[in-house]
Design a protein around this motif. Structure first.
Motif, PDB file in Angstrom:
ATOM      1  N   ARG A  34       1.023  -1.093   0.096  1.00 14.33           N
ATOM      2  CA  ARG A  34      -0.036   0.208  -0.053  1.00 14.33           C
ATOM      3  C   ARG A  34       0.887   1.287   0.121  1.00 14.33           C
ATOM      4  NH1 ARG A  34      -3.984   1.617   4.984  1.00 14.33           N
ATOM      5  NH2 ARG A  34      -4.817   3.691   4.075  1.00 14.33           N
ATOM      6  N   ASP A  35       1.693   1.415   0.719  1.00  9.90           N
ATOM      7  CA  ASP A  35       2.636   2.616   1.128  1.00  9.90           C
ATOM      8  C   ASP A  35       3.414   2.893  -0.340  1.00  9.90           C
ATOM      9  OD1 ASP A  35       1.583   3.029   3.536  1.00  9.90           O
ATOM     10  OD2 ASP A  35       3.568   2.003   4.565  1.00  9.90           O
ATOM     11  N   GLU A  36       3.961   1.779  -0.977  1.00  9.17           N
ATOM     12  CA  GLU A  36       4.603   1.899  -2.141  1.00  9.17           C
ATOM     13  C   GLU A  36       3.790   2.269  -3.210  1.00  9.17           C
ATOM     14  OE1 GLU A  36       6.787  -1.750  -2.969  1.00  9.17           O
ATOM     15  OE2 GLU A  36       7.556  -1.100  -5.023  1.00  9.17           O
ATOM     16  N   TYR A  37       2.633   1.848  -3.145  1.00  6.76           N
ATOM     17  CA  TYR A  37       1.580   2.036  -4.401  1.00  6.76           C
ATOM     18  C   TYR A  37       1.163   3.445  -4.427  1.00  6.76           C
ATOM     19  CZ  TYR A  37      -2.874   1.672  -7.004  1.00  6.76           C
ATOM     20  OH  TYR A  37      -3.656   1.784  -8.036  1.00  6.76           O
ATOM     21  N   ARG A  38       0.613   3.851  -2.845  1.00  6.74           N
ATOM     22  CA  ARG A  38       0.302   5.216  -2.518  1.00  6.74           C
ATOM     23  C   ARG A  38       1.243   6.329  -3.030  1.00  6.74           C
ATOM     24  NH1 ARG A  38      -2.320   5.539   3.035  1.00  6.74           N
ATOM     25  NH2 ARG A  38      -0.290   4.605   3.908  1.00  6.74           N
ATOM     26  N   ALA A  39       2.670   5.996  -2.712  1.00  7.79           N
ATOM     27  CA  ALA A  39       3.690   7.082  -2.988  1.00  7.79           C
ATOM     28  C   ALA A  39       3.790   7.621  -4.665  1.00  7.79           C
ATOM     29  CB  ALA A  39       4.982   6.577  -2.500  1.00  7.79           C
ATOM     30  N   GLN A  40       3.229   6.432  -5.471  1.00 11.97           N
ATOM     31  CA  GLN A  40       3.685   6.505  -6.649  1.00 11.97           C
ATOM     32  C   GLN A  40       2.093   7.067  -7.427  1.00 11.97           C
ATOM     33  OE1 GLN A  40       5.639   3.346  -8.722  1.00 11.97           O
ATOM     34  NE2 GLN A  40       6.334   2.873  -6.865  1.00 11.97           N
ATOM     35  N   LEU A  41       1.225   7.196  -6.835  1.00 12.33           N
ATOM     36  CA  LEU A  41      -0.290   7.530  -7.257  1.00 12.33           C
ATOM     37  C   LEU A  41      -0.428   8.966  -7.361  1.00 12.33           C
ATOM     38  CD1 LEU A  41      -2.363   5.413  -7.984  1.00 12.33           C
ATOM     39  CD2 LEU A  41      -3.257   5.607  -5.701  1.00 12.33           C
ATOM     40  N   SER A  42      -0.160   9.332  -8.816  1.00 14.10           N
ATOM     41  CA  SER A  42      -0.399  10.836  -8.915  1.00 14.10           C
ATOM     42  C   SER A  42      -1.976  11.343  -8.635  1.00 14.10           C
ATOM     43  CB  SER A  42      -0.084  11.328 -10.398  1.00 14.10           C
ATOM     44  OG  SER A  42      -0.954  10.612 -11.254  1.00 14.10           O
ATOM     45  N   THR A  43      -2.993  10.311  -8.413  1.00 14.59           N
ATOM     46  CA  THR A  43      -4.358  10.705  -8.326  1.00 14.59           C
ATOM     47  C   THR A  43      -4.760  11.207  -6.905  1.00 14.59           C
ATOM     48  OG1 THR A  43      -4.493   8.537  -9.531  1.00 14.59           O
ATOM     49  CG2 THR A  43      -6.503   9.571  -8.532  1.00 14.59           C
ATOM     50  N   LEU A  44      -3.897  10.698  -5.921  1.00 13.29           N
ATOM     51  CA  LEU A  44      -4.390  11.379  -4.647  1.00 13.29           C
ATOM     52  C   LEU A  44      -4.184  12.684  -4.359  1.00 13.29           C
ATOM     53  CD1 LEU A  44      -2.924   8.408  -2.396  1.00 13.29           C
ATOM     54  CD2 LEU A  44      -5.182   8.714  -3.590  1.00 13.29           C
ATOM     55  N   GLY A  45      -4.961  13.210  -3.520  1.00 15.28           N
ATOM     56  CA  GLY A  45      -4.969  14.638  -3.015  1.00 15.28           C
ATOM     57  C   GLY A  45      -5.542  15.669  -4.130  1.00 15.28           C
ATOM     58  N   HIS A  46      -6.001  14.941  -5.190  1.00  9.65           N
ATOM     59  CA  HIS A  46      -6.838  15.953  -6.327  1.00  9.65           C
ATOM     60  C   HIS A  46      -7.982  15.714  -6.087  1.00  9.65           C
ATOM     61  CE1 HIS A  46      -2.864  16.994  -8.105  1.00  9.65           C
ATOM     62  NE2 HIS A  46      -2.695  15.788  -7.809  1.00  9.65           N
ATOM     63  N   GLN A  47      -8.875  16.727  -6.868  1.00 11.88           N
ATOM     64  CA  GLN A  47     -10.201  16.531  -6.997  1.00 11.88           C
ATOM     65  C   GLN A  47     -10.336  15.668  -8.440  1.00 11.88           C
ATOM     66  OE1 GLN A  47     -12.809  17.793  -5.382  1.00 11.88           O
ATOM     67  NE2 GLN A  47     -11.680  18.449  -4.004  1.00 11.88           N
ATOM     68  N   VAL A  48     -11.222  14.720  -8.427  1.00  9.68           N
ATOM     69  CA  VAL A  48     -11.486  13.826  -9.293  1.00  9.68           C
ATOM     70  C   VAL A  48     -12.737  13.394  -9.693  1.00  9.68           C
ATOM     71  CG1 VAL A  48      -9.277  12.567  -8.811  1.00  9.68           C
ATOM     72  CG2 VAL A  48     -11.385  11.695  -7.725  1.00  9.68           C
ATOM     73  N   ARG A  49     -13.033  12.862 -10.889  1.00 10.61           N
ATOM     74  CA  ARG A  49     -14.184  12.566 -11.411  1.00 10.61           C
ATOM     75  C   ARG A  49     -14.102  11.102 -11.660  1.00 10.61           C
ATOM     76  NH1 ARG A  49     -16.138  12.247 -16.637  1.00 10.61           N
ATOM     77  NH2 ARG A  49     -18.376  12.918 -16.942  1.00 10.61           N
ATOM     78  N   VAL A  50     -14.898  10.284 -11.065  1.00  7.51           N
ATOM     79  CA  VAL A  50     -14.959   8.949 -11.338  1.00  7.51           C
ATOM     80  C   VAL A  50     -16.079   8.130 -11.849  1.00  7.51           C
ATOM     81  CG1 VAL A  50     -13.960   6.707 -10.488  1.00  7.51           C
ATOM     82  CG2 VAL A  50     -13.339   8.785  -9.367  1.00  7.51           C
ATOM     83  N   GLU A  51     -16.032   7.686 -13.238  1.00 11.29           N
ATOM     84  CA  GLU A  51     -17.087   6.833 -13.680  1.00 11.29           C
ATOM     85  C   GLU A  51     -16.963   5.304 -13.096  1.00 11.29           C
ATOM     86  OE1 GLU A  51     -17.451   7.541 -17.911  1.00 11.29           O
ATOM     87  OE2 GLU A  51     -16.345   9.240 -17.316  1.00 11.29           O
ATOM     88  N   SER A  52     -17.726   5.065 -12.134  1.00 18.24           N
ATOM     89  CA  SER A  52     -17.590   3.999 -11.466  1.00 18.24           C
ATOM     90  C   SER A  52     -18.970   3.048 -11.467  1.00 18.24           C
ATOM     91  CB  SER A  52     -17.267   4.243 -10.138  1.00 18.24           C
ATOM     92  OG  SER A  52     -18.270   4.287  -9.392  1.00 18.24           O
ATOM     93  N   PRO A  53     -19.040   1.878 -11.204  1.00 18.74           N
ATOM     94  CA  PRO A  53     -20.140   1.025 -11.248  1.00 18.74           C
ATOM     95  C   PRO A  53     -21.032   1.257 -10.220  1.00 18.74           C
ATOM     96  CG  PRO A  53     -18.088  -0.647 -11.043  1.00 18.74           C
ATOM     97  CD  PRO A  53     -17.566   0.863 -10.936  1.00 18.74           C
ATOM     98  N   LYS A  54     -20.502   2.468  -9.275  1.00 18.83           N
ATOM     99  CA  LYS A  54     -21.401   2.952  -8.279  1.00 18.83           C
ATOM    100  C   LYS A  54     -22.133   4.187  -8.836  1.00 18.83           C
ATOM    101  CE  LYS A  54     -19.429   1.358  -4.294  1.00 18.83           C
ATOM    102  NZ  LYS A  54     -18.701   1.449  -2.869  1.00 18.83           N
ATOM    103  N   GLY A  55     -21.832   4.557 -10.092  1.00 20.13           N
ATOM    104  CA  GLY A  55     -22.124   5.846 -10.906  1.00 20.13           C
ATOM    105  C   GLY A  55     -21.058   6.773 -10.985  1.00 20.13           C
TER     106      GLY A  55
END
Ligand code: BT5
Length: 265
Positions: free
Chosen positions: A208-229
């Motif tokens: 998790r920590d290694e993944y989190r450190a490389q994830l440019s998505t985190l900390g940003h406003q996002v729009r997610v098209e997901s199975p939950k809508g």
């Protein structure tokens, strides 16, 4: 321990999809670890039936047959470990600086020189674009996972400018480095890392920590098209199972799948 992933590699010139072929071997009882590669896919696919398009004899397109001891909620960890294996290979073999977009895109900044010149002129540096994608497909017997097919596509030795449909959102390793690379060496580097991450994942290790450190998505406003809508909000974190945690209007939504667009903050 001898490697599991990549001990047996079957190489094809042309297939519909390496995932299709891996599935046939899996259904026939093949042990895990088998790798299927192809120089050309006539029906390469992404998630949700989308197309994966790559010029023949330029790139890496492969599938790995896995039979992991994972409970269904933890299956996204296969995508996560593949993403980490890809970024580790790109960083350590080519000194590139890949980042990740949740949950199956590897991004690179293309044209190091161009980026530098743009910085000199004060213009915005080119944004990172997708150089690799991951597609995990599964087969169940009841709620028991029978196998997972881990499909990986990496854009390697072609110029994205020759493919106007892809160019707005994609890049290649050659474009990022300014020169082509030895595809077999990249494949070896990738498979040995996949083998290492997979062994550790099966022992219960968490990345998790290694993944989190490389994830440019985190900390940003996002729009997610997901199975939950459609979910809009702050991409706050990922949890131990690789799910994206988005906060919107004070509510926390936990997403296991979806397409993320990072909004301008
Ligand atoms: C993916 O899906 O990114 C998963 C790609 C997996 C490809 C591998 S190749 C070996 C194995 N065999 C297969 O048949 N597939 C796997 P997704 O996130 O849904 O992205 C698909 C979208 O990426 C498409 O709708 C296009 O917009 C875009 N795309 C298509 N080809 C691309 C490329 N070469 N580079 C970057 N983006 C691409």
């Amino acid at each position: 321990m001898p490697p599991l992933i990549g001990r047996d590699i079957l190489r094809y010139a042309q297939v519909t999809s390496t995932n299709d072929l891996a599935r046939e071997f899996a259904d026939a009882g093949q042990a895990e670890g088998l790798v299927i590669t192809a120089e050309e896919q006539t029906a390469g696919r992404g998630r949700l039936g989308r197309k994966w398009i790559v010029p023949a004899y330029t790139s890496l397109q492969l599938s790995v047959l896995l039979r992991p001891p994972l409970a269904p909620p933890r299956i996204p960890l296969l995508t996560q470990m593949a993403a980490l294996a890809i970024t580790s290979a790109l960083r350590n073999e080519y000194s590139l600086a890949p980042t990740l977009k949740w949950h199956n895109d590897v991004l690179l900044k293309s044209g190091g020189d161009l980026g530098y010149k743009r910085n000199q002129t004060g213009l915005d540096p080119a944004p990172p674009k997708k150089c690799a994608g991951i597609l995990v497909e599964t087969s169940f017997s009841g709620d028991q996972l029978q196998y997972a097919i881990l499909g990986i596509g990496i854009n390697v030795n072609f110029s994205i400018q020759d493919y106007p449909d892809l160019a707005p959102n994609a890049t290649t390793i050659a474009d990022a480095l300014g020169h082509p690379v030895d595809r077999r060496a990249l494949e070896r580097g990738l498979l040995s890392r996949l083998d290492d991450y997979y062994t550790r994942l099966c022992k219960g290790e968490n990345f998790r920590d290694e993944y989190r450190a490389q994830l440019s998505t985190l900390g940003h406003q996002v729009r997610v098209e997901s199975p939950k809508g459609l979910i809009k909000g702050l991409a706050e974190d990922v949890d131990d199972d690789g799910a994206l945690l988005v906060i919107s209007d004070g509510n926390l939504t936990r997403l296991l799948a979806g397409d993320v667009t990072v909004l301008k903050d």
